[in-house]
Write an enzyme that holds these catalytic residues in place. Structure first.
Site, PDB file in Angstrom:
ATOM      1  N   SER A 165     -26.390 -31.626  52.006  1.00 12.12           N
ATOM      2  CA  SER A 165     -25.361 -31.868  53.028  1.00 12.12           C
ATOM      3  C   SER A 165     -24.098 -31.030  52.828  1.00 12.12           C
ATOM      4  O   SER A 165     -23.141 -31.182  53.595  1.00 12.12           O
ATOM      5  CB  SER A 165     -24.969 -33.350  53.020  1.00 12.12           C
ATOM      6  OG  SER A 165     -26.060 -34.166  53.384  1.00 12.12           O
ATOM      7  N   GLU A 190       0.798  -1.222   0.000  1.00 11.46           N
ATOM      8  CA  GLU A 190       0.000   0.000   0.000  1.00 11.46           C
ATOM      9  C   GLU A 190       0.838   1.283   0.000  1.00 11.46           C
ATOM     10  O   GLU A 190       0.429   2.291  -0.561  1.00 11.46           O
ATOM     11  CB  GLU A 190      -0.931   0.018   1.232  1.00 11.46           C
ATOM     12  CG  GLU A 190      -2.031  -1.013   1.201  1.00 11.46           C
ATOM     13  CD  GLU A 190      -3.162  -0.616   0.257  1.00 11.46           C
ATOM     14  OE1 GLU A 190      -3.060   0.437  -0.401  1.00 11.46           O
ATOM     15  OE2 GLU A 190      -4.139  -1.369   0.170  1.00 11.46           O
TER      16      GLU A 190
END
Length: 726
Positions: free
Chosen positions: A350, A90
């Site tokens: 429990s 680019e």
């Protein structure tokens, strides 16, 4: 030979004209620049909210308000080779120009003149950032001039790294994907930190024409675009011919992948609490979170479709939550997956027994080798029974807790007092919910007659792992205070070599140390006892201290365990609190707990023994501790409360569905006598009413057959009858 003076004169005139033209152009450009409004950077600031783990790994991103995926990213988050390929394709002179590349613009213009069409653009990366910040449809000279002016402005305001960051955040990649990080996750399912040559080339190519090159729609166009980038990469020497050949053969992704969605319940909660914050960093471990979510899914395959699993893993040192699985499948409607079941109030069965023993040890009522009676007992109208309906006779407190016997636990709770037990838990910061209108707590609270969340229960076990000292759970990273250079001497009974979790010296101001549930000796007794609890099938014993629990009616299965470093809590059940036949903590939840520890890793170090701990057989204990102390006042249920009876229907009754026993709506009247409110009615073990104070209720029979009807009152007493509907 002397040059002609006329030629020099012409050259000087031409140079002067060029200078004047340049000055005029620069002046016009400056005037134009001043006419532009201030550069708007809001597009870069508008990002997706992301939730990260403790190391910065993505747990879950959220869409922006306008429905885009725009994840925050910097050049440090991206593969360096991708950046090199991006510049090579680019903007080769990106690191040297000041926003505008005259050579690049001349090249683009000459190529256009030679070919009659645009071959390559002259825009620099900085100009592309300017266009992304101020998007415009037209592609005119005026628009290009505006981009050039903005590019110079950007170069003055940001360094090259900052401009790259803007490009990496704003570049479009097709659909609602913006930024290289979102694209990398959507197309490759990973962070852009480690990209293959083919992956990097595709990400370089897409922003040039993101809609026409979308690989999930236009595979061939994406392939050709990637090919052009690879050619440039090879020419620039960024990859060898073999690497480029391999990259060309790599398949193009043809579908978008889902974004990460780890711990969705916690992610949604933290975002809801701070909606304006864009980056939330949590204490969770993404690797462990993914592993435990996978474990929950695997284990759910052997359960009913409505049954879900919740798992919580906590660091004992800090209270930081390392993993939180709120359910099996967030999107499963039948499991109510959107509910965070680590926060659901449930009966622990429990699972609270270790705290009865811890408080009994802490108060000098008992010792792990104290002998308790496991035989039929009555406390007013309350008659506790063991899970297997058998009795062991005389057993040590250690064995009673390891075998989870109900009767000895109730005997200890009677010595402590239910109200005192609940008060100690609440004072330590554990949230306990009692049934509405339940009155004074009865002995049934020790066997699950209350409500607690997996978060609070796990936090209580973290307290045991820390020698009785409580910490708040934290989903965010916690700062650990620096060690005190002049530590206080531990009180008598605490080993100087014991780690902080078993020390009982007061916490320094500003420390996260919370309330103390029990002293280190009592906590060690319980930890040492639970370490010897029989493990599930095929599991190695003595690795973790753990306890299971099963709530009444097989609605909840629990398993919570800890070693020196971590505590893990597991809950299994239905989100709607429905009964699940065979849902027992030891058979269902415990194997998940041991699997979770196997994935986390078990700390093999033993729990440090405090100096005051008494390690002796029953016969060598001080006489008051050999058997449960008889001078401790026990809780006695008031004898004035009449015994609970099921008044209607009577046991063995045959009821005609068309008879007068049914009301006008076809419902059967149920009536209790005696007992203490509230009353809960069950049919074949499943509740048919919420707890209520009235002794009468109605139930809609599903049809003919044998039914077992039960009622439970506020003290835990129950009565059942069998009837036949015909």
């Amino acid at each position: 030979m002397t040059p002609c003076p006329g030629r020099f004169r012409k050259l000087r005139i031409a140079a002067g004209v060029c200078v004047l033209a340049f000055v005029a152009a620069a002046t016009a450009l400056a005037v134009y620049a001043r006419s532009l409004p201030p550069l708007d950077l809001s597009a870069a600031a508008d990002r997706s909210t992301v939730v990260l783990d403790r190391e910065g790994k993505l747990l879950r991103p959220f869409l922006t308000a306008d429905g885009r995926w725009k994840l925050p990213v910097t050049n440090g988050d991206v593969d360096p080779r991708y950046l090199a390929m991006l510049k090579a394709f680019e903007d080769r002179r990106f690191d040297n120009h000041h926003g505008i590349d005259p050579l690049g613009m001349l090249r683009a213009a000459s190529q256009m003149l030679a070919n009659g069409r645009v071959v390559s653009g002259g825009s620099t990366l900085t100009m592309q950032v300017a266009r992304l910040l101020e998007p415009r449809e037209e592609r005119t000279l005026a628009a290009k001039l505006r981009q050039a002016v903005r590019a110079v402005e950007l170069e003055r305001r940001f360094d090259k790294a900052g401009i790259l960051d803007l490009y990496l955040t704003l570049a479009p990649f097709g659909g609602n994907l913006e930024g290289v990080r979102a694209a990398s996750f959507a197309y490759f399912g990973k962070e852009p930190k480690r990209l293959s040559t083919a992956e990097a080339a595709l990400l370089v190519a897409l922003p040039q024409s993101p809609e026409t090159r979308r690989p999930d729609r236009f595979v061939e166009a994406a392939r050709k675009a990637r090919e052009r980038v690879l050619e440039r990469v090879e020419q620039a020497g960024l990859a060898t011919r073999d690497e480029v050949t391999a990259a060309r053969n790599e398949p193009i992704p043809t579908a978008r992948r889902p974004f990460p969605s780890l711990s969705p319940h916690v992610a949604e909660q933290v975002v809801a609490e701070a909606p304006t914050v864009r980056v939330h960093k949590l204490a969770l471990d993404a690797r462990l979170q993914a592993s435990l979510e996978g474990l929950a899914r695997e284990r759910s395959l052997g359960l009913a479709p409505q049954v879900s699993i919740a798992i919580l893993a906590v660091d004992n040192e800090t209270g930081e939550v390392r993993a939180s699985v709120g359910g099996v499948d967030y999107f499963a409607a039948e499991r109510a997956g959107s509910l965070d079941l680590t926060r659901a109030l449930r009966s622990p069965g429990s699972a609270l027994k270790p705290f009865i023993y811890a408080l009994a040890f802490d108060n000098g009522i008992a010792h792990p080798e104290t002998m308790l009676e496991d035989r039929p007992a009555r406390y007013g109208i309350y008659i506790p029974e063991n899970f297997d309906m058998t009795f062991q006779g005389m057993v040590s407190a250690r064995k009673a807790l390891q075998l989870s016997l109900n009767v000895p636990a109730v005997e200890l709770l009677s010595a402590l007092g239910p109200q005192r037990f609940l008060s100690r838990l609440r004072d330590a910061g554990i949230a306990i919910a009692m049934p509405r209108d339940s009155g004074a707590p009865g002995l049934a609270v020790g066997l699950g007659g209350l409500g607690i969340t997996l978060q609070d229960l796990t936090r209580a076990y973290v307290g045991l792992a820390r020698g009785g000292e409580m910490l708040p759970l934290s989903f965010r990273p916690v700062s650990i205070p620096s060690p005190n250079p002049h530590p206080k001497e531990p009180r008598s009974g605490v080993s100087k070599d014991a780690p902080a979790r078993f020390a009982s010296a007061p916490q320094d101001e500003g420390s996260r140390g919370g309330a103390r549930l029990v002293d280190p000796v009592a906590a060690w007794y319980v930890a040492d006892t639970l370490l010897g609890a029989p493990p599930p099938l095929n599991a190695v014993p003595g690795r973790i201290a753990y306890k299971t629990g099963t709530s009444y009616g097989y609605r909840d299965a629990w398993a919570v365990g800890f070693d020196r470093k971590h505590t893990i809590g597991v809950w299994v059940g239905r989100a709607d609190n429905g009964a699940v036949p065979g849902l027992v903590g030891r058979a269902v939840a415990a194997p998940i707990l041991f699997d979770a520890f196997a994935r986390l890793g078990i700390d093999p170090r033993p729990f440090p023994q405090p100096a005051d701990a008494i390690v002796a057989s029953t016969g060598h204990l001080p006489p008051p501790l050999r058997h449960l102390r008889q001078d401790v006042p026990k809780t006695v249920t008031a004898m004035t409360t009449p015994t609970l009876k099921l008044a209607f229907p009577p046991d063995g009754a045959r009821i005609d569905l068309s008879a007068a026993a049914l009301d006008g709506k076809g419902q059967l009247n149920l009536k209790a006598a005696g007992g203490a409110p509230p009353y809960t009615w069950l049919v074949d073990g499943s509740p048919v009413t919420e707890p209520q104070r009235r002794r009468e209720t109605q139930w809609q029979p599903p049809g003919k057959g044998f039914m077992r009807i039960s009622v439970i009152d506020g003290t835990g007493a129950s009565e059942s009858v069998s009837v036949r509907l015909q």
